[in-house]
Design a protein around this motif. Structure first.
Motif, short mmCIF file in Angstrom:
data_model
loop_
_atom_site.label_atom_id
_atom_site.label_comp_id
_atom_site.label_asym_id
_atom_site.label_seq_id
_atom_site.Cartn_x
_atom_site.Cartn_y
_atom_site.Cartn_z
N GLY A 111 0.80 -1.22 0.00
CA GLY A 111 0.00 0.00 0.00
C GLY A 111 0.83 1.26 0.00
N ASN A 112 2.05 1.19 -0.50
CA ASN A 112 2.92 2.36 -0.53
C ASN A 112 2.40 3.37 -1.55
N PRO A 113 2.27 4.63 -1.16
CA PRO A 113 1.73 5.64 -2.09
C PRO A 113 2.63 5.92 -3.28
N LEU A 114 3.85 5.39 -3.27
CA LEU A 114 4.73 5.57 -4.42
C LEU A 114 4.40 4.58 -5.54
N ALA A 115 3.56 3.59 -5.27
CA ALA A 115 3.15 2.65 -6.31
C ALA A 115 2.33 3.40 -7.36
N ILE A 116 2.67 3.21 -8.62
CA ILE A 116 2.00 3.92 -9.71
C ILE A 116 0.75 3.15 -10.12
N PRO A 117 -0.42 3.79 -10.07
CA PRO A 117 -1.63 3.11 -10.55
C PRO A 117 -1.69 3.15 -12.08
N LEU A 118 -2.25 2.11 -12.67
CA LEU A 118 -2.37 2.07 -14.13
C LEU A 118 -3.33 3.15 -14.59
N VAL A 174 3.39 -9.11 -15.30
CA VAL A 174 2.89 -8.72 -16.62
C VAL A 174 1.42 -9.08 -16.77
N SER A 175 1.04 -10.26 -16.28
CA SER A 175 -0.34 -10.70 -16.42
C SER A 175 -1.30 -9.82 -15.64
N GLU A 176 -0.87 -9.29 -14.50
CA GLU A 176 -1.72 -8.39 -13.71
C GLU A 176 -1.92 -7.07 -14.45
N ASN A 177 -0.84 -6.53 -14.98
CA ASN A 177 -0.97 -5.30 -15.76
C ASN A 177 -1.77 -5.54 -17.03
N GLY A 178 -1.58 -6.69 -17.65
CA GLY A 178 -2.32 -7.00 -18.88
C GLY A 178 -3.81 -7.09 -18.64
N ARG A 179 -4.19 -7.72 -17.54
CA ARG A 179 -5.61 -7.86 -17.23
C ARG A 179 -6.24 -6.49 -16.96
N SER A 213 -0.53 -9.72 -23.27
CA SER A 213 -1.32 -10.21 -22.14
C SER A 213 -2.70 -9.59 -22.14
N ALA A 214 -2.78 -8.30 -22.46
CA ALA A 214 -4.08 -7.61 -22.52
C ALA A 214 -4.95 -8.23 -23.60
N GLY A 281 9.65 -14.37 -20.55
CA GLY A 281 8.58 -13.64 -21.23
C GLY A 281 7.20 -14.08 -20.79
N ASN A 282 6.98 -14.15 -19.47
CA ASN A 282 5.68 -14.58 -18.94
C ASN A 282 4.58 -13.59 -19.32
N LEU A 283 3.44 -14.15 -19.71
CA LEU A 283 2.29 -13.34 -20.11
C LEU A 283 1.03 -13.63 -19.30
N ARG A 284 0.90 -14.85 -18.82
CA ARG A 284 -0.34 -15.31 -18.22
C ARG A 284 -0.11 -15.69 -16.77
N ASP A 285 -1.20 -15.68 -16.00
CA ASP A 285 -1.11 -16.09 -14.59
C ASP A 285 -0.52 -17.50 -14.47
N GLU A 286 -0.90 -18.39 -15.38
CA GLU A 286 -0.43 -19.77 -15.31
C GLU A 286 1.08 -19.88 -15.49
N ASP A 287 1.69 -18.85 -16.05
CA ASP A 287 3.14 -18.88 -16.27
C ASP A 287 3.94 -18.73 -14.98
N TRP A 288 3.29 -18.19 -13.93
CA TRP A 288 4.03 -17.97 -12.68
C TRP A 288 3.31 -18.47 -11.43
N GLN A 289 2.02 -18.63 -11.47
CA GLN A 289 1.30 -19.05 -10.27
C GLN A 289 1.70 -20.46 -9.84
N GLY A 290 1.83 -20.64 -8.50
CA GLY A 290 2.19 -21.94 -7.97
C GLY A 290 3.65 -22.29 -8.11
N ARG A 291 4.48 -21.30 -8.50
CA ARG A 291 5.91 -21.54 -8.68
C ARG A 291 6.70 -20.52 -7.87
N ASP A 292 7.88 -20.93 -7.45
CA ASP A 292 8.83 -20.00 -6.83
C ASP A 292 9.50 -19.24 -7.95
#
Length: 377
Positions: A111-118, A174-179, A213-214, A281-292
């Motif tokens: 929740g840092n106010p320095l985070a840039i909203p899309l 990337v997938s979060e920004n794409g969505r 991703s979008a 070059g991950n694009l989708r949630d499935e590319d990273w979810q459930g992985r370290d």
């Protein structure tokens, strides 16, 4: 650009990040202390393969606990003194854009106010021809202006587009920004004051991954804007990853060899989710979810083709030290991962680096030819 400390949300954000840094550093130092105190051989490992649990005991543990308690108290006091509401859409100066690229996921999660909203930032008259421009890692929409030139402004002037600049936190996945971009574009076109007859996207570097991703998310959600998208142009996009992130992953593994140096690997693990997405070059949630995301593994992406019915173009620089030509042109040793760019839609800028793609006249000439109406190029 100097740090504008007089702005309350900036002071509050920097304070919060500073205390986060103290806490992280305390954990790293204590873990090294604990491993050394355990009198382990330099390359021995504990049951977990990483040395000790990272926590000290007795008087030493009391000291580190006191540091944590003092840090928490100081954080609460400073937050109370600076606890003014942050503006919902802060301007992204150059240093803030870099900070978001490196630590943006942490800024957003804390929740840092320095985070840039899309944000979508149209410039000029609202016409029926829209050109959406998406910047790359550690950049902002202002970075399209380079060397006295801005592709968006020039194309608006010569071809009648209304440029819509995307500003986003490039440290998020990337997938979060794409969505989120897919949703915002659907809202934008639904409320645009003029009938939209033409829609094109121009993306630089990581921005191309966000664009793909979008498109993927828009197809799954049935967003209307995707059916209006005619052309998608990539400038130096790491479709199959960037070597610098793979190099960072190797460095993490090297530090982890010894329990004495393993705590230092946490410094590398501070890098953002956006950066680690660039490994392959991950694009989708499935590319990273459930992985370290810091574990060194092979390319586990779900193959994601270019969007159907959209004319896609790839431009690359032969001297791009960040994105290899093969990655920028979507080529892969595994045929199933190669992106179907027609050869006539691929262009090489000889002697050009990564940022040269933003302002070289030869690049602009290509963009103009791609986006000009038939017979007017």
């Amino acid at each position: 650009m100097p740090l504008p400390t007089k702005r309350p949300h900036v002071a509050r954000g920097v304070s919060q990040l500073s205390f986060d840094g103290v806490e992280q550093l305390t954990q790293i130092v204590e873990a090294m202390h604990a491993n050394i105190a355990a009198a382990r051989l330099p390359f021995s490992r504990g049951k977990d393969g990483r040395g000790t649990s990272g926590r000290t005991r007795g008087l030493t543990g009391f000291v580190y606990g006191s540091i944590r308690l003092g840090t928490a108290g100081a954080r609460a006091l400073v937050d109370r003194l600076l606890g003014l509401p942050a503006p919902p859409q802060p301007d992204a100066s150059e240093w803030q854009a870099v900070l978001n690229g490196v630590l943006g996921d942490h800024l957003a999660a804390s929740g840092n106010p320095l985070a840039i909203p899309l944000q979508l930032r149209p410039r000029g008259e609202a016409r029926g021809k829209l050109l959406v421009l998406i910047h790359g890692l550690c950049m902002s929409d202002n970075k399209w202006a380079r060397g006295g030139h801005d592709h968006g402004e020039a194309l608006a002037r010569e071809l009648g587009f209304t440029p819509v600049y995307v500003l986003y936190n490039s440290g998020r996945h990337v997938s979060e920004n794409g969505r989120e971009l897919a949703e915002r574009l659907d809202e934008l076109l639904g409320s645009w004051p003029a009938p939209v007859g033409e829609l094109a996207i121009l993306a630089h570097s990581m921005g191309g991954l966000v664009a793909r991703s979008a498109c993927h998310n828009a197809a799954e959600a049935g967003h209307a804007w995707l059916t209006r998208l005619g052309k998608l142009i990539f400038l130096g996009t790491p479709h199959h990853g960037a070597p610098f992130e793979r190099g960072g992953s190797w460095f993490d593994q090297l530090l982890g060899v010894s329990p004495y140096s393993a705590p230092l690997a946490r410094l590398g693990m501070l890098r953002s989710a956006g950066i680690t997405d660039l490994r392959h070059g991950n694009l989708r949630d499935e590319d990273w979810q459930g992985r370290d995301r810091f574990e060194r593994v092979g390319d586990a992406r779900v193959p994601t083709p270019l969007p159907d019915g959209v004319a896609c173009y790839a431009l690359a620089g032969t001297r791009d030290a960040l994105v290899p030509v093969a990655s920028a042109l979507g080529r892969n040793k595994q045929p199933g991962r190669t992106l179907a760019f027609p050869e006539s839609h691929c262009w090489l800028g000889h002697g050009m680096g990564h940022l040269d793609l933003l302002d070289r006249p030869e690049v602009y000439a290509q963009l103009r030819a791609i986006l000009a109406p038939e017979g007017c190029a």
